[in-house]
Every structure is written in C-alpha cells, then in structure tokens.
Design a protein around this motif. Structure first.
Motif, mmCIF file in Angstrom:
data_model
loop_
_atom_site.group_PDB
_atom_site.id
_atom_site.type_symbol
_atom_site.label_atom_id
_atom_site.label_comp_id
_atom_site.label_asym_id
_atom_site.label_seq_id
_atom_site.Cartn_x
_atom_site.Cartn_y
_atom_site.Cartn_z
ATOM 1 N N PHE A 169 -54.016 -16.457 -12.512
ATOM 2 C CA PHE A 169 -52.886 -15.595 -12.877
ATOM 3 C C PHE A 169 -51.967 -16.267 -13.885
ATOM 4 O O PHE A 169 -51.364 -15.603 -14.720
ATOM 5 C CB PHE A 169 -52.146 -15.147 -11.611
ATOM 6 C CG PHE A 169 -52.982 -14.219 -10.782
ATOM 7 C CD1 PHE A 169 -53.084 -12.881 -11.119
ATOM 8 C CD2 PHE A 169 -53.723 -14.688 -9.720
ATOM 9 C CE1 PHE A 169 -53.887 -12.021 -10.397
ATOM 10 C CE2 PHE A 169 -54.539 -13.842 -8.987
ATOM 11 C CZ PHE A 169 -54.620 -12.499 -9.322
ATOM 12 N N ARG A 184 -51.136 -14.596 -17.418
ATOM 13 C CA ARG A 184 -49.730 -14.367 -17.761
ATOM 14 C C ARG A 184 -49.284 -15.247 -18.914
ATOM 15 O O ARG A 184 -48.103 -15.271 -19.244
ATOM 16 C CB ARG A 184 -48.841 -14.665 -16.538
ATOM 17 C CG ARG A 184 -48.979 -13.647 -15.448
ATOM 18 C CD ARG A 184 -48.446 -14.185 -14.131
ATOM 19 N NE ARG A 184 -48.288 -13.104 -13.182
ATOM 20 C CZ ARG A 184 -47.122 -12.571 -12.845
ATOM 21 N NH1 ARG A 184 -46.014 -13.073 -13.337
ATOM 22 N NH2 ARG A 184 -47.054 -11.561 -12.016
ATOM 23 N N ARG A 185 -50.231 -15.992 -19.501
ATOM 24 C CA ARG A 185 -49.928 -16.900 -20.608
ATOM 25 C C ARG A 185 -48.807 -17.858 -20.202
ATOM 26 O O ARG A 185 -47.823 -18.037 -20.906
ATOM 27 C CB ARG A 185 -49.501 -16.130 -21.848
ATOM 28 C CG ARG A 185 -50.365 -14.923 -22.161
ATOM 29 C CD ARG A 185 -51.041 -15.050 -23.508
ATOM 30 N NE ARG A 185 -51.786 -13.857 -23.871
ATOM 31 C CZ ARG A 185 -53.033 -13.610 -23.493
ATOM 32 N NH1 ARG A 185 -53.662 -14.457 -22.690
ATOM 33 N NH2 ARG A 185 -53.653 -12.529 -23.884
ATOM 34 N N MET A 186 -48.973 -18.428 -19.011
ATOM 35 C CA MET A 186 -47.926 -19.288 -18.462
ATOM 36 C C MET A 186 -48.464 -20.666 -18.121
ATOM 37 O O MET A 186 -47.966 -21.327 -17.211
ATOM 38 C CB MET A 186 -47.345 -18.659 -17.198
ATOM 39 C CG MET A 186 -46.371 -17.533 -17.478
ATOM 40 S SD MET A 186 -45.860 -16.725 -15.967
ATOM 41 C CE MET A 186 -45.397 -18.132 -15.034
ATOM 42 N N THR A 193 -49.124 -8.450 -13.242
ATOM 43 C CA THR A 193 -49.558 -9.251 -14.377
ATOM 44 C C THR A 193 -49.913 -8.363 -15.562
ATOM 45 O O THR A 193 -49.549 -8.646 -16.697
ATOM 46 C CB THR A 193 -50.777 -10.112 -13.985
ATOM 47 O OG1 THR A 193 -50.424 -10.923 -12.878
ATOM 48 C CG2 THR A 193 -51.225 -10.988 -15.133
ATOM 49 N N PRO A 231 -45.960 -5.199 -15.842
ATOM 50 C CA PRO A 231 -44.778 -5.399 -14.995
ATOM 51 C C PRO A 231 -43.868 -4.177 -14.963
ATOM 52 O O PRO A 231 -43.210 -3.908 -13.954
ATOM 53 C CB PRO A 231 -44.059 -6.588 -15.638
ATOM 54 C CG PRO A 231 -44.912 -7.091 -16.735
ATOM 55 C CD PRO A 231 -46.078 -6.186 -16.924
ATOM 56 N N HIS A 291 -43.408 -12.769 -9.177
ATOM 57 C CA HIS A 291 -43.334 -13.933 -10.042
ATOM 58 C C HIS A 291 -42.931 -15.177 -9.241
ATOM 59 O O HIS A 291 -43.581 -16.221 -9.312
ATOM 60 C CB HIS A 291 -42.331 -13.659 -11.164
ATOM 61 C CG HIS A 291 -42.092 -14.799 -12.099
ATOM 62 N ND1 HIS A 291 -43.047 -15.248 -12.973
ATOM 63 C CD2 HIS A 291 -41.007 -15.591 -12.288
ATOM 64 C CE1 HIS A 291 -42.560 -16.255 -13.664
ATOM 65 N NE2 HIS A 291 -41.322 -16.492 -13.274
#
Lengths: 284, 373
Positions: B24, B28-30, B169, B172, B186
């Motif tokens: 995830f 979520r490019r996190m 994801t 939102p 989150h």
C-alpha cells in the motif's frame, strides 16, 4: 449492524444549501451560496475556471471544510444521508495504473452499503456487472483499468455511481475529454436516471451543450449568480454576469441557443436536439 | 533449531510482515514515508528504553509507535502549510527526529546495549541466541515470536480492511464520501508500518527494513494487474530475497541482513527488465512490433494506391520506396523481406506487387485510418 434507512421527508428538497462559504486560506472559494435543487432535475453547475464548481460538489459531500453555512440532503446533514448520494469524481483525480479491473472499481460503489469489514459477495458482483452493462461496458469487466480509453474510464466511473444505487447523483465534469460514443452514452444515462425520478447535478463547462443536456442550471462564480429552470436562467444577461463579459464567446453561444429556441419546435431542431424539444413540449 | 534456520526464518517473517503494508505504501507513492518512519522511531525507542529502565519490548513498541504517529502528524502539518511540499516535509521531519534519537543515545546510553550500529543494521546473526525466557522456560528465539506476531497482526489488518485500504488508496474522495475516513485509514496504515518497523529493526535494522517494505512490493507491482496477486507476489519475492540472501551471505561471508536486502533489490531489477507485462524488455519488443506493423501497413497501402497506374513499376521499386516512405535503404530491405516472408507482396521483374493477402491488409489499414480521421 445495518444503518437506519434514511428518511425522505416529502417536503425537503434533495439538496438545500444555506449561506455556504468555503475558503482556501483567507480567500473565499465559495461565498454565501444559497441554492436549492428541486427533485428530479438534470441540473448543471456552470461557471468559469476557478468559480468553485467542483468545490461546491465537494462541499455537499463533506470533502472540504465549510467555513459557514449548511448543506442538507432531504432535510438532514450529509453524514446521515450518505447512501442517498452517488458521486462521480473527476476522472483525473485517481491513478488509473492502480492494479484492479473495471468490475472491481464498479463494486466500490457498493462498499457504502456494506460498511466496514464486510466483504462484497456475489450479490454485489452481479449488481456491479449489471451497472457496467447499463453503460455498455460489460465486456470490459475484467480489463485492467489502465488499458481502457478515457471515455471507457469515465463510463466505469458512471457505472460505479450507479452501483451506489442513490437518489441524487453528483458528477464532476462527466463530459470532460470523452469521445462521442461516451458522450451519447452519458446523455442517455442521465435521461434514464431522470425518468426514474433521480436528481442529477453535473459540473459542466461547455456552454454549447449545456442547454441541450440539462433542464436546470446554477450559474456560479464564487457567488451564486442565478439558478433555476434553464429557459429562465440561461440568459445572456446572467451569463454575462457569470463570466464578467470577458468571454464574448459565452454570449455568442447563448445567442445561438436563444435563436434556436425561438425557432422551436421545427422538425430540424427536433431532430438535432430531441431532448430539448421534448422538454419544451412538456413545459408548454 | 540451528542458528541458520532461525536466521532464515526470521528473514522470511520480516519480509512477509513488511510486504503487507509495503504494497500500500508503493501504491500510495509513499515509499519515502517508510524511510521517514524507520528513522524517526529512534527517539521513541530511546524514550521507551528510558522509561522501562532497560530493554523492554512493550515500552519500545509504545515509544516507537508514538514517535511514528508524531512523525506522520508533523509531516501532514508541514504539508498543509503548502510552502513545504510533500517530499520536503518528510525531508525536514525525519532527520530532525532521527537526530534527536542519536543525541539521546549518545548522551544517556553511551555505555549501554543500545548502540546505533544495531539500530541501523540490525543483528540477525544473533537472532538464535536471543531467546525468550519465561520462568526459566526457554520458549525459543524471541525474533521468531515477535515477527510471527507481527505477521499475524498485519495479515489480519490487510485481510479485514482489504476493501477499505483498496478504496482509500485508489480514490480517497469516494472513500470519504462513503464514510470510510481516509485519514483514519492513513493513520492505521502508518501505525502498522511503524510497529512492523520496530519489530523488524532488531533483526534487519532501521535502514534495511525499508528495502523489505518497498522493493518486493515494487517488483510485484511490475508483475501483475491484480491487487490480491500483488500482495501474494510481494510476500513471495520478499521470502525469496530472505532465503537467497542468506546463502549469498554464507558464500561471501558478509552481513546477512545486507545480503537479504541486496537480493530484494536484485529481484526488483529482474522484474523491471523482464516482467512480461510491464518490463522494459517487453515494452521495447512491443514498440518494435508496433513499428514493424505500421511499416508493413505503409508499404502495402502505398502499393495499393499506385496499383494499375502508369507509374506502378517505378513506385514499386525498393529504392523508390525508401525515399517515398522516408526509410533507410536497410530498413526498406528488411521490411520488404518480412512482407515477402508473410506473403503480403511478391517480387517479379524487379518490382513489387501485392498478393491477395497484402491487398486485404492494405484495404483494412486504409479503412481504419479513414475512420480515425
């Protein structure tokens, strides 16, 4: 476990907005909006870029903080009426490389009914399939969403809103950047929804097609300029006030529309704008 | 259980626990958030150590989770000022938190068993000897218990909240409209990331834990278009990295955690190049095929257009084709050779003419080009 069925008071309007103000830092994005959208309308929210059209929809859905005012859905706060409202966000708001299929995205529309933890089953899958079929996308059910064209993606989003099985549909620029086939599919769908007694509100920026697709408009530019039935509201004067006269083109479009309307009902106009002709016949 | 088996098993459990939230984070490019959390929990661990007056797992978890939540909240607060963009906010918060941790360690725990090397690189080599004793009863290596429990927690979290994680994801906005608070989801994900990091860092260290969270998930993303399969693949790739990494470390007599993390990077590279769907090689081949098909279509359409004209013979000369269609002579010869092989054209008396199949293809291509305007 199941939420209490939402109540639909006969008197309350689908959407009633009072004194709504939304601000980004100190600058108001929407100011003192008073807007009531009546039952069963195909309504367009029209205005220039930065007028707060999308923000208005997001404010109705509780997605942006409200500085002042209130939004009521059939007389109650949105949080109590979630199940009555279907939402089609802008297509560009999501990442279409997400590893999932068209059918799976449509099934997301059923999540609200399921609530936390409960997983979608065969009922939800079949209903989602039915919704995909309604937008002519059934044979793309197993396609990864990134492999669909822009118009097909938009139809998947519409099918997802149908899967929400709502009474009010809020759509953010559903006609934006779609092909002719999809545009026709959306128009047909909007009309079908209206015939089922649903209320549809679309953010729309194409003045050309607005009078053809919608029968109710709200003209917005931070403040509400005018709202009401198309013929009384979609006037040169109102458009001028909405667009500040900078957009001569806007007025040109309107002249053409008024010219055509005056010619109605003629056979040629009936053919090119069947929807409008039907509506005028109903109104008179 | 031999020390080797404990090491491998610990590695596999770390990989599994990390892959679950990692998928995830990647979607979520996190990925940088995992890096931030893995560093920023250091002051929390030190605070836990301080409060419990010694190494205590529950105190460590509590302190680290708290530090992680503070980190996430600070990053979000900074991002809301809009003057400090997404990555910059992370870049400010996590070195600050980590520096605070380093300061606390050097000031108060300079002589105790909480050295910065262990925090950064872990010590999986000693996993077998750190056993869990309850009333003198040896329950086996502590790392297996901790990572096993984390695997169960993360499997439960992702299993139970699969649809919520997927929705929040992917979209939102809709998640919020439907009443599934994306903020809550989150923070839940961030809490899982931080607890997993605390558990994993004793084994593989704070830096390498990021490799286990991101690399297998990123590799899996290149291999499939299905979220469920992506999670399974990420776990599989992570486990394979742990297993193969152990043998690499044995062969090279090098750091086990380092070898495992290196293998996860290697698996990512393999997927990047050789994934059948999204790999660079497959993409290059697809492009080449498209170019070839387009060239063949251009050739047959050109021949069709000039069929039965006086200039037919001239137009059909290979030398003329290369100038007309702006092809290099070599490319023209290559395309004509393929067209002949596929029996789209035939060559007689030095010039080309269409076969029946070639004429069909030309008409189809011309019709579809007309449609597209």
């Amino acid at each position: 476990m199941h939420p209490v069925p939402p109540i639909l008071p006969a008197s309350a309007a689908p959407i009633e907005i009072n004194d709504l103000t939304v601000a980004y830092r100190d600058a108001p994005v929407l100011q003192d909006i008073d807007l009531t959208i009546p039952e069963g309308k195909l309504a367009a929210i029209i205005g220039p870029n930065g007028a707060g059209k999308s923000t208005l929809i997001k404010a109705i859905l509780g997605l942006v903080p409200i500085v002042a005012g209130s939004v009521r859905i059939y007389g109650r706060p949105y949080a109590e009426q979630r199940r009555l409202v279907g939402y089609v966000p802008q297509r560009s708001s999501v990442d279409w490389d997400f590893p999932t299929t068209a059918l799976d995205v449509v099934m997301m529309g059923t999540y609200g009914r399921l609530g936390w933890i409960r997983r979608p089953g065969k009922t939800e899958r079949d209903f989602a399939m039915h919704c995909l079929d309604r937008v002519g996308m059934a044979r793309y059910a197993d396609r990864q969403i990134g492999q669909l064209s822009g118009g097909q993606q938009q139809r998947v989003f519409l099918a997802r809103a149908l899967a929400q099985d709502a009474r009010i549909y809020l759509m953010d620029e559903p006609f934006n950047g779609v092909d002719a086939v999809t545009e026709r599919a959306i128009v047909t769908l909007l009309q079908a929804l209206q015939q089922q007694g649903k209320t549809v509100v679309c953010v729309h920026h194409d003045l050309d097609s607005a009078p053809e697709y919608f029968d109710w408009v709200a003209l917005l530019n931070v403040r509400l300029v005018a709202s009401g039935p198309l013929d009384a509201t979609f006037t040169a004067d109102n458009l001028h006030r909405t667009y500040g006269g900078a957009l001569k083109a806007a007025i040109e479009h309107l002249r053409r529309f008024e010219h055509e309307r005056d010619r109605l009902p003629t056979d040629a106009a009936m053919e090119t704008a069947g929807l409008r002709a039907d509506r005028d016949a109903n109104n008179s | 259980m031999s020390a080797s088996v404990v090491m491998i098993l610990t590695g596999v459990l770390v990989a599994t626990a990390c892959a679950l939230p990692g998928v995830f984070l990647v979607l979520r490019r996190m990925a940088m958030m995992a890096d931030a959390i893995s560093h920023a929990i250091l002051p929390g661990i030190v605070a836990g150590y301080f409060l419990a007056q010694g190494p205590s797992l529950p105190a460590g978890f509590a302190g680290a989770s708290l530090a992680a939540i503070v980190t996430v909240a600070l990053v979000e607060a900074l991002q809301h000022t809009r003057r400090v963009g997404g990555e910059s906010a992370i870049g400010i918060v996590f070195p600050a938190m980590f520096a605070l941790g380093v300061l606390l360690v050097s000031k108060y725990f300079a002589n105790v068993h909480l050295d910065t090397d262990a925090v950064l690189y872990g010590n999986i080599e000693f996993a077998a000897f750190d056993v869990w004793l309850v009333n003198d009863l040896n329950l086996g290596p502590r790392s297996l218990w901790v990572m096993g429990a984390l695997c169960v927690i993360n499997l439960l979290f992702v299993g139970l909240c699969f649809k919520e994680l997927k929705l929040a994801t992917f979209d939102p906005g809709l998640a919020a409209a439907l009443g599934f608070s994306p903020v809550l989801i989150h923070y839940a994900l961030m809490a899982v990331v931080s607890v997993t990091t605390v558990g994993a860092f004793t084994a593989v260290g704070a830096i390498l834990v990021v490799a286990f969270m991101i690399a297998p998930a990123a590799a899996a993303y290149l291999l499939t278009d299905d979220l469920g399969r992506m999670i399974a693949l990420a776990i599989g790739i992570g486990a394979a990295s742990a297993l193969s990494g152990w043998f690499v470390a044995l062969a090279l007599d090098a750091s086990v955690a380092g070898a495992m993390a290196t293998m996860s990077g290697l698996f990512f590279l393999l997927a990047l190049f050789f994934s059948p769907s999204h790999g660079l090689v497959a993409r290059a081949r697809r492009l080449r095929r498209q170019r070839l098909r387009l060239a063949l279509e251009n050739l047959v359409v050109h021949l069709l257009n000039h069929e039965h004209q006086v200039s037919e013979a001239h137009e059909a000369e290979i030398a003329h084709l290369s100038s007309e269609l702006r092809w290099s002579p070599r490319f023209a010869r290559w395309i004509v050779a393929i067209a002949k092989r596929d029996q789209l054209v035939q060559q007689a008396n030095g010039y080309l003419s269409l076969t029946a199949a070639g004429r069909d293809l030309a008409r189809q291509a011309a019709a579809s080009r007309d449609r597209e305007g």
